[in-house]
Design a protein around this motif. Sequence first.
Motif, PDB file in Angstrom:
ATOM      1  N   ILE A  37       9.448  -1.965  -7.095  1.00  0.00           N
ATOM      2  CA  ILE A  37       9.692  -1.209  -5.848  1.00  0.00           C
ATOM      3  C   ILE A  37       8.524  -0.231  -5.486  1.00  0.00           C
ATOM      4  O   ILE A  37       8.364   0.789  -6.481  1.00  0.00           O
ATOM      5  N   HIS A  38       7.985  -0.357  -4.408  1.00  0.00           N
ATOM      6  CA  HIS A  38       6.956   0.560  -4.108  1.00  0.00           C
ATOM      7  C   HIS A  38       7.052   1.165  -2.725  1.00  0.00           C
ATOM      8  O   HIS A  38       7.794   0.538  -1.964  1.00  0.00           O
ATOM      9  N   VAL A  39       6.658   2.451  -2.494  1.00  0.00           N
ATOM     10  CA  VAL A  39       6.650   3.151  -1.237  1.00  0.00           C
ATOM     11  C   VAL A  39       5.681   2.428  -0.499  1.00  0.00           C
ATOM     12  O   VAL A  39       4.176   2.870  -0.808  1.00  0.00           O
ATOM     13  N   LEU A  40       5.844   2.191   0.636  1.00  0.00           N
ATOM     14  CA  LEU A  40       5.005   1.454   1.520  1.00  0.00           C
ATOM     15  C   LEU A  40       4.462   2.561   2.450  1.00  0.00           C
ATOM     16  O   LEU A  40       3.158   2.615   2.791  1.00  0.00           O
ATOM     17  N   ARG A  41       5.160   3.058   3.079  1.00  0.00           N
ATOM     18  CA  ARG A  41       4.738   4.155   4.242  1.00  0.00           C
ATOM     19  C   ARG A  41       5.907   4.949   4.721  1.00  0.00           C
ATOM     20  O   ARG A  41       7.054   4.590   4.465  1.00  0.00           O
ATOM     21  N   TYR A  42       5.242   6.134   5.372  1.00  0.00           N
ATOM     22  CA  TYR A  42       6.346   7.184   5.982  1.00  0.00           C
ATOM     23  C   TYR A  42       6.118   7.013   7.407  1.00  0.00           C
ATOM     24  O   TYR A  42       5.177   6.881   7.745  1.00  0.00           O
ATOM     25  N   SER A  43       7.544   7.128   8.089  1.00  0.00           N
ATOM     26  CA  SER A  43       7.090   7.126   9.421  1.00  0.00           C
ATOM     27  C   SER A  43       8.552   7.699  10.052  1.00  0.00           C
ATOM     28  O   SER A  43       9.232   8.145   9.268  1.00  0.00           O
ATOM     29  N   PRO A  44       8.487   7.817  11.335  1.00  0.00           N
ATOM     30  CA  PRO A  44       9.663   8.829  12.084  1.00  0.00           C
ATOM     31  C   PRO A  44      11.098   8.145  11.729  1.00  0.00           C
ATOM     32  O   PRO A  44      12.036   8.929  11.678  1.00  0.00           O
ATOM     33  N   GLN A  45      10.968   6.964  11.500  1.00  0.00           N
ATOM     34  CA  GLN A  45      12.304   6.015  11.393  1.00  0.00           C
ATOM     35  C   GLN A  45      12.860   6.452   9.798  1.00  0.00           C
ATOM     36  O   GLN A  45      13.895   6.273   9.638  1.00  0.00           O
ATOM     37  N   GLY A  46      11.885   6.504   8.668  1.00  0.00           N
ATOM     38  CA  GLY A  46      12.192   7.012   7.464  1.00  0.00           C
ATOM     39  C   GLY A  46      11.080   6.658   6.525  1.00  0.00           C
ATOM     40  O   GLY A  46      10.105   6.448   7.099  1.00  0.00           O
ATOM     41  N   ILE A  47      11.497   6.147   5.267  1.00  0.00           N
ATOM     42  CA  ILE A  47      10.574   5.918   4.316  1.00  0.00           C
ATOM     43  C   ILE A  47      10.704   4.279   4.181  1.00  0.00           C
ATOM     44  O   ILE A  47      11.628   3.736   3.954  1.00  0.00           O
ATOM     45  N   THR A  48       9.454   3.512   4.421  1.00  0.00           N
ATOM     46  CA  THR A  48       9.776   2.137   4.016  1.00  0.00           C
ATOM     47  C   THR A  48       9.400   1.483   2.720  1.00  0.00           C
ATOM     48  O   THR A  48       8.272   2.170   2.047  1.00  0.00           O
ATOM     49  N   TYR A  49       9.944   0.949   2.198  1.00  0.00           N
ATOM     50  CA  TYR A  49       9.821   0.336   0.622  1.00  0.00           C
ATOM     51  C   TYR A  49       9.525  -1.177   0.750  1.00  0.00           C
ATOM     52  O   TYR A  49       9.973  -1.751   1.430  1.00  0.00           O
ATOM     53  N   ARG A  50       8.630  -1.612  -0.367  1.00  0.00           N
ATOM     54  CA  ARG A  50       8.429  -2.959  -0.409  1.00  0.00           C
ATOM     55  C   ARG A  50       9.099  -3.255  -2.028  1.00  0.00           C
ATOM     56  O   ARG A  50       8.602  -2.754  -2.804  1.00  0.00           O
ATOM     57  N   VAL A  51      10.046  -4.436  -1.641  1.00  0.00           N
ATOM     58  CA  VAL A  51      10.639  -4.655  -2.971  1.00  0.00           C
ATOM     59  C   VAL A  51       9.948  -6.130  -3.379  1.00  0.00           C
ATOM     60  O   VAL A  51      10.197  -7.018  -2.605  1.00  0.00           O
ATOM     61  N   LYS A  52       9.383  -6.047  -4.492  1.00  0.00           N
ATOM     62  CA  LYS A  52       8.785  -7.447  -5.129  1.00  0.00           C
ATOM     63  C   LYS A  52       9.660  -7.931  -6.221  1.00  0.00           C
ATOM     64  O   LYS A  52      10.167  -7.317  -7.279  1.00  0.00           O
TER      65      LYS A  52
END
Length: 314
Positions: free
Chosen positions: A245-260
Amino acid sequence: MTNTAFRTRWRVLIPASLALTAFLLIAALAVPLHALMGERLQAVLTVDLIRQVASSLALFAGARLTMLILRQRLQLRNKGHRPVPKVVLDVISAVVYTLVAIVSLSLFLRDDLSGLLTGSGLVLAVLGFAIRNVVADVFSGLALSIEAPFRIADWIQIETLGRGRVVEIGWRTSRLVTQDSTYVILPNSQISRQKITNFSAPRAEYRDSIEMTLPAEIPVTDARNLMKLALRGVRSLIADRKSEIHVLRYSPQGITYRVKYWVPRHDREADCRNEVFCAIDRTLRERGIRIAMPPVGAMPEPEVEEVPGAREPA
Protein backbone atom coordinates in the motif's frame (compact mmCIF):
# COMPACT_ATOMS: atom_id res chain seq x y z
CA MET A 1 1.74 -45.01 -19.23
CA THR A 2 -1.79 -46.25 -18.64
CA ASN A 3 -3.23 -49.30 -20.41
CA THR A 4 -5.61 -47.14 -22.43
CA ALA A 5 -2.81 -44.87 -23.65
CA PHE A 6 -0.65 -47.91 -24.45
CA ARG A 7 -3.42 -49.55 -26.50
CA THR A 8 -4.17 -46.29 -28.32
CA ARG A 9 -0.52 -45.77 -29.16
CA TRP A 10 0.06 -49.20 -30.63
CA ARG A 11 -3.32 -49.26 -32.36
CA VAL A 12 -2.02 -46.32 -34.40
CA LEU A 13 1.60 -47.39 -34.88
CA ILE A 14 1.15 -51.07 -35.78
CA PRO A 15 -0.79 -50.53 -39.08
CA ALA A 16 1.84 -48.07 -40.36
CA SER A 17 4.64 -50.45 -39.36
CA LEU A 18 2.98 -53.40 -41.13
CA ALA A 19 2.39 -51.30 -44.28
CA LEU A 20 6.03 -50.20 -44.34
CA THR A 21 7.23 -53.80 -43.94
CA ALA A 22 4.89 -55.07 -46.67
CA PHE A 23 6.00 -52.49 -49.25
CA LEU A 24 9.67 -53.13 -48.50
CA LEU A 25 9.12 -56.88 -49.03
CA ILE A 26 7.38 -56.21 -52.35
CA ALA A 27 10.29 -54.06 -53.51
CA ALA A 28 12.81 -56.73 -52.44
CA LEU A 29 10.85 -59.57 -54.05
CA ALA A 30 10.03 -57.75 -57.28
CA VAL A 31 11.72 -60.35 -59.51
CA PRO A 32 9.88 -63.43 -58.08
CA LEU A 33 6.58 -61.57 -58.12
CA HIS A 34 7.09 -60.56 -61.75
CA ALA A 35 7.81 -64.19 -62.67
CA LEU A 36 4.52 -65.32 -61.12
CA MET A 37 2.48 -62.90 -63.22
CA GLY A 38 0.91 -63.68 -66.53
CA GLU A 39 2.32 -62.48 -69.83
CA ARG A 40 -0.12 -59.53 -70.07
CA LEU A 41 0.69 -58.30 -66.58
CA GLN A 42 4.41 -58.82 -67.20
CA ALA A 43 4.17 -56.52 -70.23
CA VAL A 44 2.51 -53.78 -68.17
CA LEU A 45 4.16 -54.25 -64.78
CA THR A 46 7.90 -54.49 -65.27
CA VAL A 47 10.32 -55.33 -62.48
CA ASP A 48 11.50 -51.71 -62.32
CA LEU A 49 7.94 -50.40 -62.13
CA ILE A 50 7.07 -52.81 -59.31
CA ARG A 51 10.12 -51.68 -57.38
CA GLN A 52 9.39 -48.01 -58.01
CA VAL A 53 5.76 -48.26 -56.88
CA ALA A 54 6.62 -50.37 -53.82
CA SER A 55 9.49 -48.05 -52.87
CA SER A 56 7.28 -44.98 -53.25
CA LEU A 57 4.55 -46.51 -51.08
CA ALA A 58 7.18 -47.57 -48.54
CA LEU A 59 8.46 -43.99 -48.37
CA PHE A 60 4.98 -42.65 -47.63
CA ALA A 61 4.37 -45.40 -45.07
CA GLY A 62 7.68 -44.57 -43.42
CA ALA A 63 6.78 -40.87 -43.38
CA ARG A 64 3.43 -41.70 -41.81
CA LEU A 65 5.12 -43.86 -39.16
CA THR A 66 7.67 -41.11 -38.46
CA MET A 67 4.97 -38.47 -37.95
CA LEU A 68 2.97 -40.76 -35.66
CA ILE A 69 6.01 -41.45 -33.48
CA LEU A 70 6.93 -37.75 -33.43
CA ARG A 71 3.42 -36.71 -32.38
CA GLN A 72 3.42 -39.34 -29.66
CA ARG A 73 6.79 -38.12 -28.37
CA LEU A 74 5.70 -34.49 -28.31
CA GLN A 75 2.46 -35.33 -26.52
CA LEU A 76 4.25 -37.41 -23.88
CA ARG A 77 6.94 -34.79 -23.36
CA ASN A 78 4.40 -32.02 -22.92
CA LYS A 79 1.99 -33.96 -20.75
CA GLY A 80 0.84 -31.69 -17.97
CA HIS A 81 2.29 -28.63 -19.71
CA ARG A 82 1.05 -26.33 -22.41
CA PRO A 83 0.50 -28.31 -25.65
CA VAL A 84 2.61 -27.86 -28.77
CA PRO A 85 0.85 -25.51 -31.22
CA LYS A 86 -0.97 -27.32 -34.00
CA VAL A 87 0.70 -25.21 -36.69
CA VAL A 88 4.15 -26.51 -35.69
CA LEU A 89 3.05 -30.12 -36.14
CA ASP A 90 1.43 -29.20 -39.46
CA VAL A 91 4.63 -27.57 -40.71
CA ILE A 92 6.68 -30.64 -39.78
CA SER A 93 4.15 -32.88 -41.57
CA ALA A 94 4.20 -30.68 -44.67
CA VAL A 95 8.02 -30.70 -44.83
CA VAL A 96 8.26 -34.48 -44.36
CA TYR A 97 5.58 -35.34 -46.94
CA THR A 98 6.97 -32.81 -49.44
CA LEU A 99 10.42 -34.40 -49.24
CA VAL A 100 8.88 -37.85 -49.65
CA ALA A 101 6.86 -36.69 -52.67
CA ILE A 102 9.98 -35.25 -54.35
CA VAL A 103 11.96 -38.45 -53.75
CA SER A 104 9.05 -40.53 -55.07
CA LEU A 105 8.83 -38.44 -58.23
CA SER A 106 12.56 -38.82 -58.73
CA LEU A 107 12.07 -42.61 -58.81
CA PHE A 108 9.64 -42.32 -61.72
CA LEU A 109 10.80 -39.23 -63.65
CA ARG A 110 14.55 -39.22 -63.01
CA ASP A 111 15.93 -36.84 -65.68
CA ASP A 112 12.56 -35.10 -66.21
CA LEU A 113 12.32 -34.07 -62.54
CA SER A 114 14.19 -30.76 -62.94
CA GLY A 115 11.81 -29.55 -65.65
CA LEU A 116 8.79 -30.47 -63.56
CA LEU A 117 10.14 -28.62 -60.53
CA THR A 118 10.86 -25.51 -62.64
CA GLY A 119 7.32 -25.44 -64.01
CA SER A 120 5.85 -26.02 -60.57
CA GLY A 121 7.91 -23.14 -59.19
CA LEU A 122 6.44 -20.73 -61.74
CA VAL A 123 2.90 -21.85 -60.94
CA LEU A 124 3.54 -21.47 -57.20
CA ALA A 125 4.93 -17.96 -57.73
CA VAL A 126 1.76 -16.85 -59.57
CA LEU A 127 -0.48 -18.42 -56.94
CA GLY A 128 1.56 -16.84 -54.14
CA PHE A 129 1.08 -13.36 -55.60
CA ALA A 130 -2.67 -13.93 -55.98
CA ILE A 131 -3.09 -15.07 -52.37
CA ARG A 132 -0.41 -12.88 -50.77
CA ASN A 133 -2.70 -11.92 -47.86
CA VAL A 134 -3.28 -15.58 -47.05
CA VAL A 135 0.46 -16.23 -47.36
CA ALA A 136 1.15 -13.33 -44.96
CA ASP A 137 -1.26 -14.84 -42.42
CA VAL A 138 0.37 -18.26 -42.79
CA PHE A 139 3.92 -17.01 -42.31
CA SER A 140 2.81 -14.81 -39.41
CA GLY A 141 1.20 -17.86 -37.79
CA LEU A 142 4.41 -19.83 -38.30
CA ALA A 143 6.46 -17.01 -36.77
CA LEU A 144 4.11 -16.79 -33.78
CA SER A 145 4.40 -20.54 -33.23
CA ILE A 146 8.20 -20.51 -33.40
CA GLU A 147 8.79 -17.33 -31.37
CA ALA A 148 5.92 -18.27 -29.00
CA PRO A 149 4.95 -14.89 -27.48
CA PHE A 150 1.88 -16.80 -26.31
CA ARG A 151 0.73 -20.39 -26.26
CA ILE A 152 -2.51 -22.27 -25.98
CA ALA A 153 -4.34 -21.61 -22.66
CA ASP A 154 -2.50 -18.29 -22.13
CA TRP A 155 -4.47 -15.16 -21.25
CA ILE A 156 -3.35 -12.35 -23.55
CA GLN A 157 -4.29 -8.86 -24.62
CA ILE A 158 -3.68 -7.79 -28.21
CA GLU A 159 -3.65 -4.02 -28.56
CA THR A 160 -6.76 -2.68 -30.40
CA LEU A 161 -7.89 -6.24 -31.21
CA GLY A 162 -9.06 -7.94 -28.03
CA ARG A 163 -8.31 -9.82 -24.84
CA GLY A 164 -8.95 -13.47 -23.99
CA ARG A 165 -7.63 -16.98 -23.49
CA VAL A 166 -5.88 -18.60 -26.46
CA VAL A 167 -7.66 -21.78 -27.56
CA GLU A 168 -6.02 -22.35 -30.96
CA ILE A 169 -3.08 -21.09 -33.02
CA GLY A 170 -3.85 -22.04 -36.62
CA TRP A 171 -2.28 -21.48 -40.01
CA ARG A 172 -4.19 -18.29 -40.83
CA THR A 173 -5.93 -17.28 -37.61
CA SER A 174 -5.66 -17.52 -33.85
CA ARG A 175 -8.75 -17.97 -31.71
CA LEU A 176 -9.48 -16.46 -28.31
CA VAL A 177 -12.27 -16.87 -25.78
CA THR A 178 -12.95 -13.74 -23.76
CA GLN A 179 -14.00 -13.60 -20.11
CA ASP A 180 -17.57 -13.14 -21.36
CA SER A 181 -17.30 -16.46 -23.28
CA THR A 182 -17.16 -14.65 -26.62
CA TYR A 183 -15.33 -16.46 -29.41
CA VAL A 184 -12.88 -14.14 -31.21
CA ILE A 185 -11.06 -15.09 -34.44
CA LEU A 186 -8.08 -12.88 -35.35
CA PRO A 187 -5.85 -13.02 -38.47
CA ASN A 188 -2.26 -13.84 -37.61
CA SER A 189 -0.85 -11.03 -39.78
CA GLN A 190 -2.76 -8.45 -37.73
CA ILE A 191 -1.67 -10.01 -34.43
CA SER A 192 2.00 -9.86 -35.44
CA ARG A 193 1.75 -6.08 -35.96
CA GLN A 194 0.19 -5.35 -32.57
CA LYS A 195 1.53 -5.05 -29.04
CA ILE A 196 0.91 -8.32 -27.17
CA THR A 197 0.55 -8.51 -23.39
CA ASN A 198 0.76 -12.02 -21.96
CA PHE A 199 -0.82 -12.33 -18.52
CA SER A 200 0.20 -16.01 -18.17
CA ALA A 201 3.94 -15.76 -18.84
CA PRO A 202 6.42 -16.27 -17.37
CA ARG A 203 4.08 -17.15 -14.47
CA ALA A 204 0.32 -17.33 -14.16
CA GLU A 205 0.22 -15.03 -11.11
CA TYR A 206 0.76 -11.29 -11.44
CA ARG A 207 0.14 -8.08 -9.50
CA ASP A 208 -2.90 -5.87 -9.91
CA SER A 209 -3.78 -2.60 -8.13
CA ILE A 210 -6.64 -0.31 -7.16
CA GLU A 211 -6.79 3.29 -5.96
CA MET A 212 -8.78 4.62 -3.02
CA THR A 213 -9.05 8.15 -1.59
CA LEU A 214 -9.54 8.54 2.18
CA PRO A 215 -10.11 11.71 4.17
CA ALA A 216 -6.95 13.64 5.06
CA GLU A 217 -7.91 13.59 8.76
CA ILE A 218 -6.95 9.89 8.94
CA PRO A 219 -3.19 9.44 9.52
CA VAL A 220 -1.39 7.57 6.76
CA THR A 221 -0.17 4.87 9.16
CA ASP A 222 -3.68 4.18 10.43
CA ALA A 223 -5.13 4.08 6.92
CA ARG A 224 -2.50 1.62 5.74
CA ASN A 225 -3.00 -0.64 8.76
CA LEU A 226 -6.77 -0.72 8.19
CA MET A 227 -6.38 -1.64 4.54
CA LYS A 228 -3.81 -4.34 5.34
CA LEU A 229 -6.22 -5.76 7.90
CA ALA A 230 -8.97 -5.82 5.28
CA LEU A 231 -6.77 -7.60 2.73
CA ARG A 232 -6.09 -10.46 5.17
CA GLY A 233 -9.70 -11.58 4.81
CA VAL A 234 -9.58 -11.80 1.00
CA ARG A 235 -9.13 -15.49 0.29
CA SER A 236 -8.95 -15.22 -3.49
CA LEU A 237 -5.52 -13.53 -3.35
CA ILE A 238 -2.23 -15.43 -3.22
CA ALA A 239 -1.56 -15.95 0.48
CA ASP A 240 2.25 -16.13 0.35
CA ARG A 241 2.58 -12.93 -1.71
CA LYS A 242 2.81 -9.68 0.23
CA SER A 243 0.40 -6.89 -0.64
CA GLU A 244 1.69 -3.33 -0.75
CA ILE A 245 0.00 0.00 0.00
CA HIS A 246 1.57 3.27 -1.14
CA VAL A 247 0.55 6.90 -0.91
CA LEU A 248 -0.11 8.08 -4.42
CA ARG A 249 -1.00 11.76 -4.01
CA TYR A 250 -2.56 14.45 -1.80
CA SER A 251 -5.56 16.39 -3.09
CA PRO A 252 -8.35 18.63 -1.72
CA GLN A 253 -10.54 15.51 -1.49
CA GLY A 254 -8.05 13.62 0.70
CA ILE A 255 -5.13 11.21 0.41
CA THR A 256 -5.13 8.74 -2.47
CA TYR A 257 -3.60 5.28 -1.86
CA ARG A 258 -2.59 2.61 -4.34
CA VAL A 259 -3.22 -0.94 -3.11
CA LYS A 260 -1.15 -3.61 -4.89
CA TYR A 261 -2.03 -7.28 -4.52
CA TRP A 262 -1.29 -10.58 -6.26
CA VAL A 263 -3.86 -12.30 -8.52
CA PRO A 264 -3.50 -16.10 -9.01
CA ARG A 265 -4.46 -15.99 -12.71
CA HIS A 266 -6.00 -13.58 -15.16
CA ASP A 267 -9.52 -15.00 -15.23
CA ARG A 268 -9.72 -14.26 -11.47
CA GLU A 269 -8.75 -10.59 -11.84
CA ALA A 270 -12.29 -9.16 -11.76
CA ASP A 271 -13.29 -11.36 -8.81
CA CYS A 272 -10.17 -10.40 -6.85
CA ARG A 273 -10.70 -6.70 -7.50
CA ASN A 274 -14.32 -6.94 -6.41
CA GLU A 275 -13.40 -8.77 -3.19
CA VAL A 276 -10.62 -6.29 -2.39
CA PHE A 277 -12.98 -3.32 -2.79
CA CYS A 278 -15.67 -5.02 -0.70
CA ALA A 279 -13.25 -5.98 2.10
CA ILE A 280 -11.73 -2.50 2.39
CA ASP A 281 -15.15 -0.82 2.20
CA ARG A 282 -16.53 -3.12 4.94
CA THR A 283 -13.56 -2.51 7.24
CA LEU A 284 -13.74 1.25 6.82
CA ARG A 285 -17.50 1.42 7.38
CA GLU A 286 -17.23 -0.69 10.53
CA ARG A 287 -14.98 2.04 11.94
CA GLY A 288 -17.15 4.88 10.71
CA ILE A 289 -14.74 6.00 8.00
CA ARG A 290 -16.25 7.11 4.71
CA ILE A 291 -14.40 7.02 1.43
CA ALA A 292 -13.75 10.53 0.11
CA MET A 293 -15.71 11.51 -2.99
CA PRO A 294 -14.82 14.27 -5.46
CA PRO A 295 -16.97 17.38 -5.16
CA VAL A 296 -19.90 17.55 -7.52
CA GLY A 297 -19.69 20.79 -9.49
CA ALA A 298 -22.57 22.70 -10.99
CA MET A 299 -23.85 21.35 -14.25
CA PRO A 300 -22.83 23.58 -17.17
CA GLU A 301 -25.65 25.29 -18.96
CA PRO A 302 -26.32 23.88 -22.40
CA GLU A 303 -25.24 26.04 -25.28
CA VAL A 304 -28.01 27.30 -27.55
CA GLU A 305 -27.20 26.78 -31.18
CA GLU A 306 -27.98 29.78 -33.31
CA VAL A 307 -30.25 29.21 -36.27
CA PRO A 308 -29.25 31.18 -39.38
CA GLY A 309 -31.76 33.91 -40.18
CA ALA A 310 -33.45 33.81 -36.76
CA ARG A 311 -34.13 37.07 -34.94
CA GLU A 312 -34.22 37.78 -31.24
CA PRO A 313 -37.73 38.42 -29.87
CA ALA A 314 -38.65 42.07 -29.51
